[in-house]
Design an enzyme around this catalytic site. Structure first.
Site, mmCIF file in Angstrom:
data_model
loop_
_atom_site.group_PDB
_atom_site.id
_atom_site.type_symbol
_atom_site.label_atom_id
_atom_site.label_comp_id
_atom_site.label_asym_id
_atom_site.label_seq_id
_atom_site.Cartn_x
_atom_site.Cartn_y
_atom_site.Cartn_z
ATOM 1 N N ASP A 106 0.859 -1.186 0.000
ATOM 2 C CA ASP A 106 0.000 0.000 0.000
ATOM 3 C C ASP A 106 0.891 1.231 0.000
ATOM 4 O O ASP A 106 2.098 1.146 0.280
ATOM 5 C CB ASP A 106 -0.893 -0.047 1.245
ATOM 6 C CG ASP A 106 -1.806 1.158 1.344
ATOM 7 O OD1 ASP A 106 -2.328 1.590 0.304
ATOM 8 O OD2 ASP A 106 -1.990 1.667 2.462
ATOM 9 N N ASP A 130 -4.925 6.165 -4.166
ATOM 10 C CA ASP A 130 -4.601 7.563 -4.472
ATOM 11 C C ASP A 130 -4.579 7.813 -5.969
ATOM 12 O O ASP A 130 -4.541 6.877 -6.776
ATOM 13 C CB ASP A 130 -3.238 7.915 -3.871
ATOM 14 C CG ASP A 130 -3.386 8.954 -2.772
ATOM 15 O OD1 ASP A 130 -4.415 9.632 -2.740
ATOM 16 O OD2 ASP A 130 -2.466 9.088 -1.948
#
Length: 1193
Positions: free
Chosen positions: A405, A699
């Site tokens: 991540d 994101d």
């Protein structure tokens, strides 16, 4: 649980099966007088597996489900039923030892669970009888529908619906650290419009059946009042208090029990975690099948040769061994089958049943080394590494793909407000001069927004004051932040405290007076505070803020449209004092831009893209004013959707999407999330070790790309291959055609046209290499097309496998798991590792072969569901390159060594049959057969597999390429396995025929008396024990006092046991074959000579290899101490040798020992057993050569 299943099977209509109805306080309601309340499970927690009555049968059933245990059980039964050459004790005792040790371990663990359950179940709880009178009950006696009182700092005994709180605003604060690890305070609300006096409350609750999701709950409460219509109130997660959570900042609350005992969410979350199997286990099973085939082959050969030999005249029924009438009447095929079973029993020790116990102990004890390693201790959180499963230790040394991540993993999740954009104008978060500050009543605020950096054409202009204030109000109102209760200084007190704290340090958020589950929200609230707008908290659905003029503004909070990963935005609907109804929304640009006026987008888009390129996290802010009619319509939609029990989330999402349209874009924010400590060095080391690193994040692409450059996953010379919605240009069929064209173009570039030296360049990680390196970028929308088409998926995977790093942005949690699954199931089945810190990473952590959780700021869901947990990303380097490498080498050597020593053990027994007329005469005494794997050879290999360091940890971490030497299960492939097998065959042949050559001399004792067959077998066994033990000693590179103790101690114990076993007349033995055999053997110089000579000859190849083989690398030979100090704290806790074991960091003089141990090929396994011809049989205590029952040679 059984009762609940019966209720679902036989009780009620279909609706009753999907929901439950609960009478609050067990009071009957007028509308349901005829309704019989169903019985629910009690509040007992049962985490134990066994009871006194079912422990023995259940435990035995579970243990005999293992193939090895079941196999030895069958062998034991054959020995009991059929007349076999060996005693049933030889198989029964090792099996009994394994079963007993495992049962004791599991029984003790279950006793601890029983003890913990009793502490919980007997905990006293206050229950309201009739809504008024209080009585104390044991927690296990709480029933669904009871009204329970809980005081501050107490844990909730079951899942409760909050009915009443001691706080004026009808809320309470709880912490759920024991459930998801989040230590922040969460706010829960009472059910609206319920009576203050619970005695007069007449209500029922209809809610969903128990399910394990901690963050989902749907239900509704029906409130009955005399002479009034029934009121219906929706219930959600904000009304549910979970068992195991703790009440904070609230004196006491009252709630009604809805889920009890094993139906609580906490209990459901601790059931049914799937098991992961390591590649080593698969190799063991493959090798076991080979040895099983060898066993069957040996038994078939000996059975066939026996009947061939007996077919010769005079051999089937010699004069000294005439058959009985019963033997003559026996069916030939039945006798052949029983002979086959007898040979199977005789050779069955080639299957190493004790290896499974040793492997389990090695994994269990070895896992403590990670937990004890002081290099993993983080002083900030005062925690070290955590091992949730010990079954995957060796997988840490085999990782080929790392999926990580971004937020909270590569970055710190430590948000600091950097700048904002209002109506297209940029506002930097720069230090403000003192003459620009206005200090009043202890409050320090900025007098206006004057630090601007607008468009180039208007460098010093700024947005109008109304837009500025609207933007700051949105930041102060659109969130779920709570303010802690004021101290003695009141509001000014905690605000003054805020001025003294660095706004970017979210670890101090509670000191700053804010309580929030998301660090982003705290950063935005603090950013608004720097510009003069202060959030003062909420009181009874009223939110208060202080503007730049120090005026208190109050807004009524009408609705919160919660954030979720799919919508990627959240909204609030508030009502001002003037009666205006406003909707404020914030979220990702991809979810906000389509819902605002398009002419406003261009002014903000360039700032968002530039901030993302700089590596900032961006959020867009929008609003719209709702007319009364529109709000009333939206309010009706929301209330109706929240009262639905089935598919409530989908209906709410549809309503949210309908309301959040036609908004006006105000601006955007930029928050910096700093990189984790040593993030770049860690990623570079992983790539140097040959691992492919994939970044999976939700994101936006620009932000994630900037982070990848900062972490050195992408270099400035890296050619980026982008496959996103932006590069596809078009929709419908043309879009899919464009996708295929791009995939084929990238495939030609990255796969077909790649330079031949590319692999070498990647191995050396030389960024100045002339070969071009590629990076791949894909977004979630494009990925959904790829995953649904096998052709696209194949091309995509081949491209990614030839890239140095892959970035997947705009990913949903489910897509992360799909990516991991796709790679995991690709050709070669590569070992995958996923690492993350948040709940959105749980799916990929569970999907990967190895899941790593970071103890970050997004709760502990990832830690709870991981296999290993570490405080910081930098610890991943040592976990893989040092611990993982060593764990794999140790267990690989353990597995190969076990097969080798058992082959050495049985091969002489097999050869012996050629010299004893295939009569199934055992070569070794039953005591030796039983003790070989249990006592004589078990402890040295266990100590080796726990403490060995063929290369010191500092060198392993400094030279990441050493990790590649063990890739693809290098030490457990067929090549090393055949090497160890060949070595075992060589040793077995040498043991048997060397001893046979000795027995060519008929006079071996001073008295002229010849040795018998038991002495022959004892000589072979003595050479066997000394050879396999000294072989392990020669392979040992890291000597501790423990290694010395178990290796030399095992040899001493064997000698002592042999003297003891043969030197005493044991009354429980019908015949004592070994009486004085060992002592008599050692009285012969010839026997001494053979034992020493055969041991030296067996080890001669290893001795010559050590002496003649030059060091492979200058840094790989240890010229100093055997093993220099290293950071592996666990080893040193077990072996406190001052010269080599310490908790201090490694000395710079640390050098690697020779790598030929465990790495120079494979460890050969030697079969056991051999036979002999033309010698006598040691009599019972006489040493006579008169045969007993054994065949003539």
């Amino acid at each position: 649980m059984f009762r609940r299943r019966l209720n679902r099977l036989f009780g009620g209509d279909e609706k009753r099966a999907d929901s439950r109805t609960i009478h609050v306080g067990h009071q009957p309601c007028p509308a349901t007088d005829a309704f019989i309340q169903p019985k629910f499970c009690d509040n007992r927690i049962v985490s134990s597996k066994y009871t006194v009555w079912n422990f023995l049968p259940k435990n035995l059933f579970e243990q005999f489900r293992r193939i090895a245990n079941f196999y030895f059980l069958i062998i034991f039964l054959v020995q009991v039923i059929v007349d076999t050459p060996t005693s049933p004790v030889t198989s029964g005792l090792p099996l009994f030892f394994v079963i007993t040790v495992t049962a004791i371990k599991q029984g003790y663990e279950d006793w601890l669970r029983h003890k913990a359950d009793n502490e919980v179940n007997k905990y006293p709880v206050t229950v309201l009888e009739g809504g008024k009178s209080q009585c104390k009950k044991d927690s296990e006696k709480i029933k669904v529908g009871d009204i329970v009182e809980v005081e501050e700092d107490e844990t909730f005994p079951c899942d409760l619906i909050l009915l009443r709180s001691s706080r004026d605003d009808e809320t309470c604060f709880v912490t759920t650290a024991s459930l998801d690890g989040e230590s922040n305070h969460k706010t829960h609300y009472t059910v609206p419009d319920t009576e203050k006096d619970l005695e007069s409350l007449n209500a029922t609750i209809e809610c969903e059946q128990p399910q394990p999701d901690l963050y989902k709950f749907v239900g509704r409460m029906h409130i009955y009042r005399d002479g009034q219509a029934t009121a219906v109130r929706s219930l959600g997660p904000e009304n549910l208090l979970l068992k195991g959570a703790t009440l904070k900042n609230t004196k006491k609350i009252h709630g009604v029990a809805v889920y009890t005992g094993m139906e609580t969410k906490m209990a459901l979350n601790y059931q049914g975690k799937s098991q992961k199997r390591s590649a080593v286990e698969k190799s063991i099973n493959a090798f076991l099948m080979v040895y099983l085939c060898l066993l069957v082959g040996k038994a078939l050969v000996c059975t066939a040769l026996k009947y061939v030999w007996q077919s010769q005249p005079g051999q089937d029924e010699p004069w000294y061994n005439l058959k009985t009438q019963k033997e003559k009447a026996t069916n030939l095929y039945l006798k052949m089958f029983t002979d086959f079973l007898s040979f199977m029993v005789l050779f069955n020790f080639i299957i190493p049943v004790s290896m499974y116990v040793t492997v389990e102990m090695q994994k269990f004890l070895g896992s403590f080394f990670i937990s004890w390693d002081k290099d993993f201790f983080d002083p900030e959180i005062q925690e070290g590494a955590l091992v949730n499963t010990s079954d995957l230790n060796e997988e840490l040394g085999q990782v080929e793909y790392v999926f990580t991540d971004k937020t909270g993993t590569l970055t710190q999740n430590n948000m600091e407000f950097k700048e904002c954009c209002i109506d297209g104008f940029q506002y930097l978060d720069s230090p403000v001069p003192m003459d620009r500050l206005c200090v009043t009543d202890g409050l320090c605020v900025t007098d206006g927004l004057c630090i601007t950096d607008g468009p180039n054409s208007k460098p010093q202009e700024k947005a109008c004051k109304e837009k500025e204030e609207l933007f700051l109000r949105a930041l102060c109102l659109c969130h779920t932040v709570q303010v802690k209760e004021s101290g003695p200084g009141g509001v000014g007190g905690w605000v003054r405290g805020l001025d003294q704290v660095d706004g970017g340090d979210l670890g101090l958020e509670e000191q700053c007076g804010f309580i929030a589950s998301s660090p982003d929200e705290v950063a935005l609230v603090k950013g608004a505070m720097k510009y003069g707008f202060l959030f003062l908290g909420s009181d009874c659905k009223n939110m208060k803020i202080m503007n730049r003029n120090k005026d208190i503004e109050e807004y009524e909070l009408l609705h919160v449209l919660n954030f979720d990963p799919v919508r990627r935005r959240m909204s609030v609907i508030v009502k001002s004092r003037s009666g205006d109804i406003l909707l404020f929304c914030k979220g990702a640009d991809s979810s906000i831009f389509p819902r605002v006026k398009q002419e406003e987008v261009d002014r903000v888009r360039r700032h968002v893209e530039r901030n993302a390129t700089d590596g900032y996290r961006t959020l867009c802010v929008a609003y719209k004013q709702l007319p009364v009619e529109e709000y009333e319509k939206a309010d009706t939609w929301l209330r109706d959707a929240r009262l639905v029990l089935q598919d409530r989330e989908e209906k709410l999402t549809a309503v949210y999407n309908q309301i959040e349209t036609g908004m006006s874009l105000i601006g955007a924010t930029a928050v910096e999330d700093r990189l984790q400590e040593q993030a770049a060095e860690t990623m570079e080391a992983l790539q140097g070790a040959g691992m492919k690193v994939w970044v999976l994040t939700g994101d936006k692409m620009e932000t994630a790309k900037s982070t990848c450059y900062a972490c050195r996953l992408f270099q400035r010379t890296t050619e980026l291959l982008e496959l996103t919605v932006r590069t596809l240009e078009g929709r419908g069929p043309r879009r899919e055609e464009r996708l295929l064209d791009l995939l084929q173009e990238y495939h030609r570039k990255a796969v077909h046209d790649a330079a031949p030296t590319k692999a070498t360049a990647k191995r050396n990680r030389s960024w100045s290499s002339s070969s071009q390196e590629f990076g791949f970028i894909v977004d979630g929308a494009t990925l959904s097309f790829i995953l649904n088409n096998s052709r696209y998926r194949s091309l995509f995977l081949q491209i990614c496998q030839n890239c140095t790093a892959v970035l997947c942005c705009r990913m949903a949690p489910l897509q992360k798991a799909q990516i991991v699954k796709m790679v995991k199931s690709s050709k070669g089945s590569p070992i995958t590792l996923s690492i993350g810190d948040g709940a959105n990473d749980v799916s990929m952590i569970l999907e990967a072969h190895v899941g790593i959780g970071l103890k970050g700021k997004e709760g502990r869901q990832a830690v709870r569901n991981s296999d290993y947990a570490i405080p910081k990303l930098k610890h991943l380097k040592k976990l893989l390159l040092a611990h993982g490498h060593l764990y794999y080498v140790r267990i690989a050597h353990l597995v190969q060594y076990f097969f080798y020593k058992n082959l050495c053990f049985i091969l002489p027994q097999f050869l012996y049959q050629f010299f004893c007329g295939y009569s199934q005469q055992p070569l070794y005494d039953a005591a030796y057969l039983t003790m070989y794997n249990i006592c004589f050879t078990s402890m040295p290999i266990l100590a080796y597999s726990l403490l060995e360091q063929h290369i010191c940890m500092e060198i392993l971490m400094d030279n990441a390429t050493l990790y590649r030497a063990m890739a693809k299960n290098a030490l457990l492939r067929w090549g090393p396995f055949l090497y160890w097998t060949a070595l075992g065959v060589f040793h077995g042949l040498l043991f048997f025929f060397g001893a046979h050559f000795l027995f060519g001399n008929s006079a071996l004792q001073d008295t002229g008396q010849v040795f018998g067959n038991w002495t022959f077998g004892t000589i072979v066994f003595t050479v066997l024990v000394f050879t396999v033990t000294l072989k392990l000693a020669m392979d040992t590179r890291h000597w501790t006092w423990i290694n010395h103790f178990v290796i030399w101690g095992s040899l001493v114990f064997y000698v002592f046991f042999s003297f003891f076993w043969g030197g005493i007349i044991w009354p429980f033995l019908q015949q004592q074959r070994m009486y004085f055999v060992f002592s008599s053997m050692l009285s012969s110089l010839s026997a001494w000579l053979v034992i020493i000579l055969l041991t030296v000859l067996s080890l001669l190849p290893d001795i010559l290899l050590v002496i003649l083989r030059p060091p492979q690398n200058p840094h790989r030979r240890q010229t100093g101490p055997r093993l220099p100090p290293s950071g592996m704290s666990t080893v040193f806790m077990l072996s406190q040798t001052p010269s080599t074991h310490t908790f201090r960091r490694p000395s710079p003089t640390c050098r690697n020992v020779k790598q030929d141990c465990c790495c120079h090929g494979a460890v050969v396994q030697v079969p056991e057993g051999a036979g002999l011809k033309n010698w006598g049989n040691d009599g019972v205590g006489t040493g006579s050569s008169v045969p007993q029952q054994d065949p003539a040679f």
